[in-house]
Design a protein around this motif. Structure first.
Motif, mmCIF file in Angstrom:
data_model
loop_
_atom_site.group_PDB
_atom_site.id
_atom_site.type_symbol
_atom_site.label_atom_id
_atom_site.label_comp_id
_atom_site.label_asym_id
_atom_site.label_seq_id
_atom_site.Cartn_x
_atom_site.Cartn_y
_atom_site.Cartn_z
ATOM 1 N N LEU A 96 11.844 -70.372 0.912
ATOM 2 C CA LEU A 96 11.304 -70.200 -0.439
ATOM 3 C C LEU A 96 10.090 -71.066 -0.726
ATOM 4 C CD1 LEU A 96 14.617 -69.918 -2.503
ATOM 5 C CD2 LEU A 96 13.027 -68.086 -1.927
ATOM 6 N N ASP A 97 10.062 -72.260 -0.149
ATOM 7 C CA ASP A 97 8.966 -73.179 -0.470
ATOM 8 C C ASP A 97 7.737 -72.950 0.398
ATOM 9 O OD1 ASP A 97 8.400 -75.173 -2.397
ATOM 10 O OD2 ASP A 97 8.363 -76.697 -0.823
ATOM 11 N N GLU A 98 7.808 -71.963 1.278
ATOM 12 C CA GLU A 98 6.658 -71.623 2.120
ATOM 13 C C GLU A 98 5.945 -70.395 1.551
ATOM 14 O OE1 GLU A 98 5.239 -72.983 4.827
ATOM 15 O OE2 GLU A 98 6.613 -74.690 4.770
ATOM 16 N N PRO A 99 4.661 -70.211 1.870
ATOM 17 C CA PRO A 99 3.920 -69.062 1.339
ATOM 18 C C PRO A 99 4.327 -67.752 1.986
ATOM 19 C CG PRO A 99 2.538 -70.330 2.833
ATOM 20 C CD PRO A 99 3.804 -71.116 2.665
ATOM 21 N N ILE A 100 3.902 -66.664 1.382
ATOM 22 C CA ILE A 100 4.198 -65.319 1.879
ATOM 23 C C ILE A 100 3.768 -65.181 3.336
ATOM 24 C CG2 ILE A 100 3.599 -62.867 1.607
ATOM 25 C CD1 ILE A 100 3.177 -63.530 -1.409
ATOM 26 N N VAL A 101 2.574 -65.677 3.654
ATOM 27 C CA VAL A 101 2.006 -65.507 4.994
ATOM 28 C C VAL A 101 2.911 -66.105 6.068
ATOM 29 C CG1 VAL A 101 0.594 -67.606 4.765
ATOM 30 C CG2 VAL A 101 -0.075 -65.841 6.390
ATOM 31 N N ARG A 102 3.522 -67.256 5.798
ATOM 32 C CA ARG A 102 4.415 -67.891 6.779
ATOM 33 C C ARG A 102 5.715 -67.088 6.936
ATOM 34 N NH1 ARG A 102 0.408 -70.206 7.284
ATOM 35 N NH2 ARG A 102 -0.112 -72.388 6.998
ATOM 36 N N ASN A 103 6.242 -66.593 5.822
ATOM 37 C CA ASN A 103 7.505 -65.867 5.855
ATOM 38 C C ASN A 103 7.380 -64.542 6.601
ATOM 39 O OD1 ASN A 103 9.967 -66.966 4.112
ATOM 40 N ND2 ASN A 103 8.081 -67.673 3.142
ATOM 41 N N LEU A 142 6.556 -64.773 15.793
ATOM 42 C CA LEU A 142 5.417 -65.695 15.915
ATOM 43 C C LEU A 142 4.557 -65.362 17.134
ATOM 44 C CD1 LEU A 142 7.122 -69.092 14.985
ATOM 45 C CD2 LEU A 142 5.540 -67.745 13.587
ATOM 46 N N ALA A 143 5.172 -64.780 18.157
ATOM 47 C CA ALA A 143 4.394 -64.401 19.339
ATOM 48 C C ALA A 143 3.341 -63.363 18.996
ATOM 49 C CB ALA A 143 5.325 -63.852 20.417
ATOM 50 N N GLY A 144 3.593 -62.594 17.927
ATOM 51 C CA GLY A 144 2.642 -61.565 17.514
ATOM 52 C C GLY A 144 1.383 -62.114 16.857
ATOM 53 N N VAL A 145 1.396 -63.405 16.501
ATOM 54 C CA VAL A 145 0.207 -64.021 15.887
ATOM 55 C C VAL A 145 -0.202 -65.261 16.677
ATOM 56 C CG1 VAL A 145 0.519 -63.128 13.549
ATOM 57 C CG2 VAL A 145 1.741 -65.217 14.240
ATOM 58 N N ALA A 146 0.112 -65.258 17.958
ATOM 59 C CA ALA A 146 -0.204 -66.420 18.788
ATOM 60 C C ALA A 146 -0.891 -65.984 20.076
ATOM 61 C CB ALA A 146 1.068 -67.198 19.122
ATOM 62 N N THR A 147 -1.696 -66.883 20.615
ATOM 63 C CA THR A 147 -2.336 -66.684 21.915
ATOM 64 C C THR A 147 -1.990 -67.879 22.794
ATOM 65 O OG1 THR A 147 -4.162 -65.509 20.859
ATOM 66 C CG2 THR A 147 -4.509 -66.296 23.111
ATOM 67 N N ARG A 148 -1.315 -67.581 23.920
ATOM 68 C CA ARG A 148 -0.876 -68.641 24.840
ATOM 69 C C ARG A 148 -0.100 -69.730 24.107
ATOM 70 N NH1 ARG A 148 -6.658 -68.771 27.389
ATOM 71 N NH2 ARG A 148 -6.563 -66.943 28.746
ATOM 72 N N LEU A 202 11.541 -57.611 4.080
ATOM 73 C CA LEU A 202 11.364 -56.377 4.850
ATOM 74 C C LEU A 202 10.119 -56.455 5.726
ATOM 75 C CD1 LEU A 202 12.336 -53.722 2.163
ATOM 76 C CD2 LEU A 202 13.475 -54.059 4.352
ATOM 77 N N SER A 203 9.042 -57.000 5.190
ATOM 78 C CA SER A 203 7.802 -57.143 5.960
ATOM 79 C C SER A 203 8.030 -58.020 7.183
ATOM 80 C CB SER A 203 6.710 -57.758 5.077
ATOM 81 O OG SER A 203 6.404 -56.934 3.976
ATOM 82 N N LYS A 204 8.793 -59.101 6.990
ATOM 83 C CA LYS A 204 9.074 -60.021 8.102
ATOM 84 C C LYS A 204 9.723 -59.271 9.259
ATOM 85 C CE LYS A 204 12.785 -62.665 7.987
ATOM 86 N NZ LYS A 204 13.743 -63.745 7.654
ATOM 87 N N TRP A 205 10.707 -58.436 8.936
ATOM 88 C CA TRP A 205 11.422 -57.748 10.002
ATOM 89 C C TRP A 205 10.651 -56.555 10.544
ATOM 90 C CZ3 TRP A 205 14.484 -60.393 12.609
ATOM 91 C CH2 TRP A 205 15.268 -61.387 12.028
ATOM 92 N N LEU A 206 9.866 -55.898 9.726
ATOM 93 C CA LEU A 206 9.065 -54.777 10.231
ATOM 94 C C LEU A 206 7.999 -55.268 11.212
ATOM 95 C CD1 LEU A 206 8.633 -52.506 7.087
ATOM 96 C CD2 LEU A 206 10.242 -52.291 8.975
ATOM 97 N N PHE A 207 7.479 -56.475 10.972
ATOM 98 C CA PHE A 207 6.488 -57.042 11.882
ATOM 99 C C PHE A 207 7.119 -57.341 13.250
ATOM 100 C CE2 PHE A 207 3.844 -60.818 13.307
ATOM 101 C CZ PHE A 207 2.793 -60.028 13.768
ATOM 102 N N ALA A 208 8.436 -57.521 13.271
ATOM 103 C CA ALA A 208 9.144 -57.710 14.552
ATOM 104 C C ALA A 208 9.356 -56.391 15.283
ATOM 105 C CB ALA A 208 10.486 -58.396 14.309
ATOM 106 N N ASP A 209 8.982 -55.270 14.646
ATOM 107 C CA ASP A 209 9.006 -53.927 15.237
ATOM 108 C C ASP A 209 10.385 -53.525 15.757
ATOM 109 O OD1 ASP A 209 7.851 -51.497 15.918
ATOM 110 O OD2 ASP A 209 7.332 -52.147 17.939
ATOM 111 N N PRO A 210 11.424 -53.516 14.876
ATOM 112 C CA PRO A 210 12.770 -53.150 15.328
ATOM 113 C C PRO A 210 12.929 -51.643 15.481
ATOM 114 C CG PRO A 210 12.772 -53.499 12.970
ATOM 115 C CD PRO A 210 11.374 -53.825 13.441
#
Length: 511
Positions: free
Chosen positions: A354-361, A367-373, A416-424
């Motif tokens: 809750l105390d983190e912004p939308i972008v982090r949640n 996280l691998a989807g927004v990371a390089t190496r 829902l966005s968090k889990w959809l980004f994980a592409d289930p």
């Protein structure tokens, strides 16, 4: 009937958001006045203005209480005048006793010394008023949510309440606890206590409210008398349109079996010898929405959590197949890798930071989807969050807004966005519309339909049978940890579901 409260032209602005825009509200002495509106309409903000959470000077407009201009600087100021608010998140201390909670900050004391015999006597009297017979020394954390809600009301009565504000008081309660609370509200009304209730449950409002004020986008839309109250009128005023079809239409064409669970058994994590799930078996097809129905305690959440990473239970046995192949779901990481996602029924405690912004949640489950190496890309993270903000219509001025500041419906869209980004491939939704309004519900339903149209499988656990009947292609019925029946959309009805439950349990009671 005399006017007890009048709020005139109340406006409240937060950075980037006008939460209230010249709202007017009049409450008569001795009535139960309901306030309705979509998530984000300004209901809770208006009550926080009234109760001193947002002090005088932080908003525009005037408040008259008992004919006198109100200028509360704090909650203590409003409580001194008999205005008590009970928030949706209960403000009790779990490790303290009932008596300690009832008089916390309002101690029964003389010369700085607490008079415990008098405190216990008064606690007993207050508990009797709200229909509880627990000992005053009982630790609050050992009580159920329904009893804790009644203790909150007892706490208000201890402060000589004249105007009681209840914000979503039945959101976390099961049916019989909700009925007890509504009965108590009617008893308090008979005793002359004026009440304001915020609720999304239109049937409850119809039962207890004398009048209802509807807010939309931070402004007053209408105030209806009891004779004018109807679900159709409330919905139209809340969302600005008729909702003849509460559930979006969908052409259903289920494909091959996507997920197959068989022989699933789970034991209680702490109580030896207590089996929670017994040999459960079900399937989910591509493009299909499958419902799981059952009374409280039937094991629906335990089934879902145990499948998703063994997040619940011990000595778990059984098989999960995805696309015909056995997969390992024994940890959350492995369950995600297998193509599963689980949207918990408790989004605030278990679904969001809750105390983190939308972008982090939004990026948290992938996280691998927004990371390089192994290094996070803040730019990519923001790009993903912006894409989901637009796609899911998350109402926020910025993806850097803290999730705690969002309405319930928008918080659910972030989950829902968090889990959809994980592409289930299969998304399990546990009470996905709990605590959100009819407009936001329709949006969640539309997202579910879109997921099915993409060929994914959706499992929907819900306590609202009309919701299951309106959304699902098939419904499995659970009772006491067993799946006791399966119904197609054509076969399903509330009567058939309850018949399956009662047929398989002579002790089951309909709340």
């Amino acid at each position: 009937m005399a006017t007890l409260l009048e709020m005139r032209g109340i406006s409240k602005v937060f950075p980037g958001v006008r939460a209230l825009d010249h709202v007017n509200l009049t409450v008569e002495q001795g009535e139960i006045h309901a306030i309705c509106g979509e998530n984000g309409a300004g209901k809770s903000t208006l009550m926080k203005v009234l109760s001193g959470v947002y002090p005088h000077g932080s908003y525009d407009g005037e408040i008259f209480y008992d004919g006198t201009l109100l200028a509360n600087r704090s909650i203590r100021d409003s409580e001194a005048k008999g205005i008590i608010i009970i928030h949706q998140e209960l403000a009790l201390v779990p490790l303290l006793s009932i008596a300690e909670n009832l008089f916390l900050g309002n101690e029964v004391a003389s010369g700085g010394i607490i008079n415990w015999p008098r405190a216990f006597q008064m606690t007993g009297e207050l508990l009797k008023k709200v229909g509880l017979d627990e000992a005053p020394t009982t630790q609050v954390g050992k009580l159920g949510v329904g009893k804790q809600q009644l203790i909150e009301i007892a706490k208000a009565l201890a402060k000589d309440v004249r105007l009681l504000i209840l914000d979503e008081p039945t959101a976390a309660l099961q049916e019989n606890d909700s009925q007890k609370l509504l009965d108590l509200m009617l008893e308090l009304k008979a005793q002359g206590v004026t009440q304001i209730i915020i609720s999304h449950k239109l049937n409850e409002i119809g039962r207890v409210a004398d009048r209802i004020t509807i807010l939309r986008d931070g402004a007053t839309v209408s105030t209806l008398s009891k004779a004018e109250i109807s679900e159709e009128r409330i919905i139209r005023d809340m969302v600005g349109r008729d909702m003849a079809h509460r559930y979006p239409e969908r052409d259903s064409h289920p494909g091959e079996v996507l997920m197959d669970v068989s022989g699933w058994s789970v034991w209680h994590p702490e109580q030896q010898g207590r089996q929670m799930i017994r040999d459960a078996a079900f399937t989910v097809r591509k493009g299909e929405i499958v419902g799981i129905a059952g009374l409280m305690g039937a094991g629906r959440t335990e089934l879902a959590m145990s499948i998703f990473g063994h997040a619940y239970g011990r000595d778990i046995s059984g098989t999960v197949k995805m696309g015909g192949k056995v997969v390992d779901t024994s940890s959350v990481t492995k369950a995600i890798a297998a193509g599963l996602a689980y949207v918990t029924e408790d989004r605030k405690q278990l679904g969001l930071v809750l105390d983190e912004p939308i972008v982090r949640n939004i990026t948290l489950a992938n996280l691998a989807g927004v990371a390089t190496r192994g290094v996070l890309s803040r730019g990519r993270e923001q790009q993903v969050a912006e894409e989901y903000r637009r796609a899911m219509s998350i109402r926020t001025p910025s993806v850097f807004q803290k999730v705690v500041n969002l309405s319930g419906g928008n918080q659910q869209k972030v989950v829902l966005s968090k889990w959809l980004f994980a592409d289930p491939q299969v998304l399990i939704l546990d009470e996905p519309t709990r605590g959100i309004d009819v407009g936001a519900k329709f949006e969640i339903y539309s997202i579910m339909n879109e997921l099915a149209a993409q060929g994914r499988g959706v499992v929907m656990i819900s306590s609202e049978m009309p919701e299951l009947l309106g959304m699902c292609d098939r419904i499995y019925v659970m009772n006491e940890g067993r799946i006791v029946g399966e119904l197609t959309k054509a076969e399903a009805s509330q009567e058939r579901i309850m018949s399956l439950i009662l047929k398989n349990d002579g002790k089951a009671k309909v709340a």
